[in-house]
Design an enzyme around this catalytic site. Sequence first.
Site, mmCIF file in Angstrom:
data_model
loop_
_atom_site.group_PDB
_atom_site.id
_atom_site.type_symbol
_atom_site.label_atom_id
_atom_site.label_comp_id
_atom_site.label_asym_id
_atom_site.label_seq_id
_atom_site.Cartn_x
_atom_site.Cartn_y
_atom_site.Cartn_z
ATOM 1 N N CYS A 2 64.448 60.114 89.353
ATOM 2 C CA CYS A 2 63.688 59.386 88.344
ATOM 3 C C CYS A 2 62.300 60.006 88.326
ATOM 4 O O CYS A 2 61.985 60.862 89.143
ATOM 5 C CB CYS A 2 63.526 57.917 88.735
ATOM 6 S SG CYS A 2 65.081 57.057 88.959
ATOM 7 N N ARG A 28 63.415 63.975 83.990
ATOM 8 C CA ARG A 28 63.877 63.499 85.305
ATOM 9 C C ARG A 28 64.769 62.251 85.196
ATOM 10 O O ARG A 28 65.333 61.796 86.183
ATOM 11 C CB ARG A 28 62.679 63.175 86.199
ATOM 12 C CG ARG A 28 61.796 64.372 86.498
ATOM 13 C CD ARG A 28 60.700 63.972 87.450
ATOM 14 N NE ARG A 28 61.234 63.498 88.707
ATOM 15 C CZ ARG A 28 61.547 64.259 89.732
ATOM 16 N NH1 ARG A 28 61.352 65.553 89.666
ATOM 17 N NH2 ARG A 28 62.040 63.739 90.842
ATOM 18 N N TRP A 75 66.693 57.133 85.977
ATOM 19 C CA TRP A 75 68.062 57.653 85.942
ATOM 20 C C TRP A 75 68.827 56.788 86.933
ATOM 21 O O TRP A 75 68.679 56.932 88.139
ATOM 22 C CB TRP A 75 68.077 59.123 86.365
ATOM 23 C CG TRP A 75 69.432 59.748 86.260
ATOM 24 C CD1 TRP A 75 70.327 59.947 87.268
ATOM 25 C CD2 TRP A 75 70.040 60.274 85.089
ATOM 26 N NE1 TRP A 75 71.448 60.557 86.776
ATOM 27 C CE2 TRP A 75 71.307 60.776 85.452
ATOM 28 C CE3 TRP A 75 69.639 60.375 83.749
ATOM 29 C CZ2 TRP A 75 72.176 61.365 84.531
ATOM 30 C CZ3 TRP A 75 70.508 60.962 82.846
ATOM 31 C CH2 TRP A 75 71.754 61.451 83.237
ATOM 32 N N ASN A 101 61.335 56.524 93.156
ATOM 33 C CA ASN A 101 62.348 57.553 92.910
ATOM 34 C C ASN A 101 63.036 57.854 94.234
ATOM 35 O O ASN A 101 62.365 58.239 95.190
ATOM 36 C CB ASN A 101 61.689 58.825 92.373
ATOM 37 C CG ASN A 101 62.631 60.014 92.402
ATOM 38 O OD1 ASN A 101 63.825 59.871 92.168
ATOM 39 N ND2 ASN A 101 62.100 61.192 92.707
ATOM 40 N N GLY A 102 64.340 57.632 94.294
ATOM 41 C CA GLY A 102 65.061 57.905 95.536
ATOM 42 C C GLY A 102 66.150 56.878 95.725
ATOM 43 O O GLY A 102 66.517 56.149 94.804
ATOM 44 N N GLU A 481 85.913 78.290 89.223
ATOM 45 C CA GLU A 481 84.557 77.881 88.840
ATOM 46 C C GLU A 481 83.629 79.093 88.725
ATOM 47 O O GLU A 481 82.809 79.174 87.816
ATOM 48 C CB GLU A 481 84.032 76.843 89.852
ATOM 49 C CG GLU A 481 82.615 76.348 89.613
ATOM 50 C CD GLU A 481 82.380 75.726 88.237
ATOM 51 O OE1 GLU A 481 83.333 75.487 87.476
ATOM 52 O OE2 GLU A 481 81.199 75.499 87.912
ATOM 53 N N LYS A 485 81.616 80.046 85.248
ATOM 54 C CA LYS A 485 80.155 80.217 85.179
ATOM 55 C C LYS A 485 79.809 81.575 84.584
ATOM 56 O O LYS A 485 78.944 81.680 83.727
ATOM 57 C CB LYS A 485 79.514 80.113 86.573
ATOM 58 C CG LYS A 485 79.440 78.744 87.198
ATOM 59 C CD LYS A 485 78.422 77.817 86.602
ATOM 60 C CE LYS A 485 79.013 76.967 85.535
ATOM 61 N NZ LYS A 485 79.622 75.729 85.850
ATOM 62 N N GLU A 488 80.653 81.674 80.786
ATOM 63 C CA GLU A 488 79.914 80.831 79.845
ATOM 64 C C GLU A 488 78.446 81.214 79.695
ATOM 65 O O GLU A 488 77.873 81.005 78.641
ATOM 66 C CB GLU A 488 80.059 79.341 80.189
ATOM 67 C CG GLU A 488 79.306 78.891 81.405
ATOM 68 C CD GLU A 488 79.396 77.390 81.624
ATOM 69 O OE1 GLU A 488 79.413 76.625 80.652
ATOM 70 O OE2 GLU A 488 79.420 76.981 82.796
ATOM 71 N N HIS A 504 102.085 89.510 90.397
ATOM 72 C CA HIS A 504 103.018 89.024 89.371
ATOM 73 C C HIS A 504 102.488 89.305 87.965
ATOM 74 O O HIS A 504 102.832 88.615 87.021
ATOM 75 C CB HIS A 504 103.289 87.530 89.576
ATOM 76 C CG HIS A 504 103.867 87.247 90.927
ATOM 77 N ND1 HIS A 504 105.139 87.625 91.289
ATOM 78 C CD2 HIS A 504 103.326 86.683 92.038
ATOM 79 C CE1 HIS A 504 105.375 87.280 92.545
ATOM 80 N NE2 HIS A 504 104.279 86.707 93.024
ATOM 81 N N LYS A 604 75.670 70.133 76.098
ATOM 82 C CA LYS A 604 76.087 69.134 77.090
ATOM 83 C C LYS A 604 76.373 67.804 76.405
ATOM 84 O O LYS A 604 75.664 67.437 75.463
ATOM 85 C CB LYS A 604 74.921 68.930 78.071
ATOM 86 C CG LYS A 604 75.278 69.239 79.507
ATOM 87 C CD LYS A 604 74.085 69.068 80.388
ATOM 88 C CE LYS A 604 74.493 69.004 81.834
ATOM 89 N NZ LYS A 604 75.098 70.219 82.339
HETATM 90 C C1 F6R Z 1 80.540 74.103 82.555
HETATM 91 C C2 F6R Z 1 80.368 72.744 82.074
HETATM 92 C C3 F6R Z 1 81.503 72.108 81.365
HETATM 93 C C4 F6R Z 1 81.647 70.641 81.782
HETATM 94 C C5 F6R Z 1 82.718 69.963 80.922
HETATM 95 C C6 F6R Z 1 82.948 68.534 81.349
HETATM 96 O O1 F6R Z 1 79.401 74.563 83.211
HETATM 97 O O2 F6R Z 1 79.328 72.164 82.228
HETATM 98 O O3 F6R Z 1 82.690 72.798 81.591
HETATM 99 O O4 F6R Z 1 81.985 70.583 83.129
HETATM 100 O O5 F6R Z 1 82.334 69.992 79.578
HETATM 101 O O6 F6R Z 1 81.792 67.778 81.239
HETATM 102 P P1 F6R Z 1 81.664 66.374 81.938
HETATM 103 O O7 F6R Z 1 81.684 66.581 83.406
HETATM 104 O O8 F6R Z 1 80.370 65.813 81.442
HETATM 105 O O9 F6R Z 1 82.847 65.562 81.491
#
Ligand code: F6R
Length: 609
Positions: A2, A28, A75, A101-102, A481, A485, A488, A504, A604
């Site tokens: 936060c 934050r 948050w 915050n914490g 993963e 990364k 993307e 295979h 996001k």
């Molecule tokens: C990759 C990334 C996405 C999310 C995916 C699910 O770096 O951020 O692949 O992991 O869109 O998002 P959440 O976890 O918000 O459902």
Amino acid sequence: MCGIFGCILKDEKAAPVMHAALKRLEYRGYDSVGEATIYSDALYIKKDQGKIDEVHRIHDLDDLPGNIGVGHTRWATHGAPTQVNAHPHLDCNRQIAVVHNGIIDNFAELKSELENRDHIFKSRTDTEIIAHLIEDTLNTNPSLSLADAILETVRRLNGSYAIAVISTREPNKIVCARNESPLVIGINENSIYCASDIPAFLPRTNKVVIVNDGELVTLSLEGFEIRKIADSSTVARESKLIDWTPEMAVKQGYPHFMLKEIHEQPASLRNTLRIQEHYLELMATFPDRAREVFLVACGTSYHACLAGSYAFSKLAFLATYPVIGSEFVEQYGKSVNIDSTILAVSQSGETADTLAAVNIARQRAATILGLTNTIGSTLTRVSRVYLGQQSGPEIGVAATKTFTAQLSVLMQLALRLAKKRGKISQDEMDFLEEKLEKIPDNVETIIKTQEEKVKQIAKKYKDAKTFFFLGRGISTATAYEGRLKLMEIAYVPAIAFPAGESKHGPISLVEPGFPVVFICAKDESHKTLIGNIMEMKARGASTIAIVEEDDEEIKKLVDDYVEVPKGIPEVLSPIPFVVPLQLLAYYMAVERGHNPDMPRNLAKSVTVK
Ligand code: F6R
């Protein structure tokens, strides 16, 4: 995570200054906001749930009297984002206002102790106990100064905190204290500030004092006094001048949010270890009783589920099915039923494909469990039980600190489940819990000692056209993963698969110089993995290994390697082993001239109310 803020101003109203500062701290946390001021020996307070602009439109955050105040942008971790849970929190007599915050680990014990002494609580937060504990300390010993009462109070707190407190008992002072959450002081001729981060006060002053863990600071217009919480001794500290631009300040000097968030992982992982035991216990009862358990998620969160399924199987002897959110309805939409349990994992709690899977499962009377970073999100509203992963907001589009936090929570859950099902000895449990406690330190060591090496590897391979990421067992999830990364944010096409699958089909792609990254956790598949490395070398691949520091056998074999501390149990390995891969993707993106914070075509998910 936060944002907290406090200010004392000689000739100005505090509220508009707090409002502007909280806007600069909104990265934050942004689910609730609040301010408290003192004027004519009375406390004034405004707070509500919602983004700062929304709350301001309804309540006019600039309209509070007085030239001293504390503010907060939240948050949620304990208690949903509601008006009553928003900070500041007050004592019974409305004389003390606290922002925090914490996470206070022992808040439940302290709360029942205070309730037995007739304190009345309004919220479900851990923070409110601080206001009541200060009040209680002053009731018991009225001759104490505010700062001394707060010293006694914080000595009783276990957990992380940066707090700022004002009280009508000493209306010209702010007392703040810090343990494991950031706190800085800003000084100007006619004003003084405390905040979670420098950007909060940067437009007003760049003269800064950093507060360290275990310190309490009293602020007034005359200046500041720092004391050690442990023994009350005074600490002398000079201020320094910061020459950051506001943009740099928000990123704490890091060039990108993604790098900042990678570096935040030791702290965010420590926070995930603070999940209250009884919530883990409660969550563990459902998979234990279910006929079938699905772990449902998308993207990075799906990789956490995949690693989780190995951990549930290996530790709790429970078979679970990791399913990609967008596939769930087709694959299991008809068969899921009242005996099924769905653990949906979603950082945002709003990902449409994950929620669609949850919806169909709910319609068919399955039990829904949630793991999310966003308390108040749709996932928390539709889950029978949910766990908050406590990572704080993630601004970079690519998930980093929220991934390792999801892994940490899933591993904690696997351990609870193993215990519940009697599948683990106490010795093994103690051993793994001890190792889990050390994971944040392990991650810290990796970042400190290996970042430069990863940077050099990124320079060396920056023009590679394709990458392979290979692992066996639980490291398959880590490999997936690492690949996601890199694709993307650096836009490098990459392929990941369990190393045993090489022969295979995929191995036909390999030609001299083709980079292959191996995730080499020390587990039962270590010997076989060496065989896979040999296979790739024989075809001229450039081999890069993520290895434990004492893994001389593999270090000798490969072209490049990055080390992680030794002795990490296999089930916990995805957490430290993924960190070099996050750094690799980041530095590859930078080397190739891309902005890692803004990958093209991606955004996001955010909470919709
Ligand atoms: C990759 C990334 C996405 C999310 C995916 C699910 O770096 O951020 O692949 O992991 O869109 O998002 P959440 O976890 O918000 O459902």
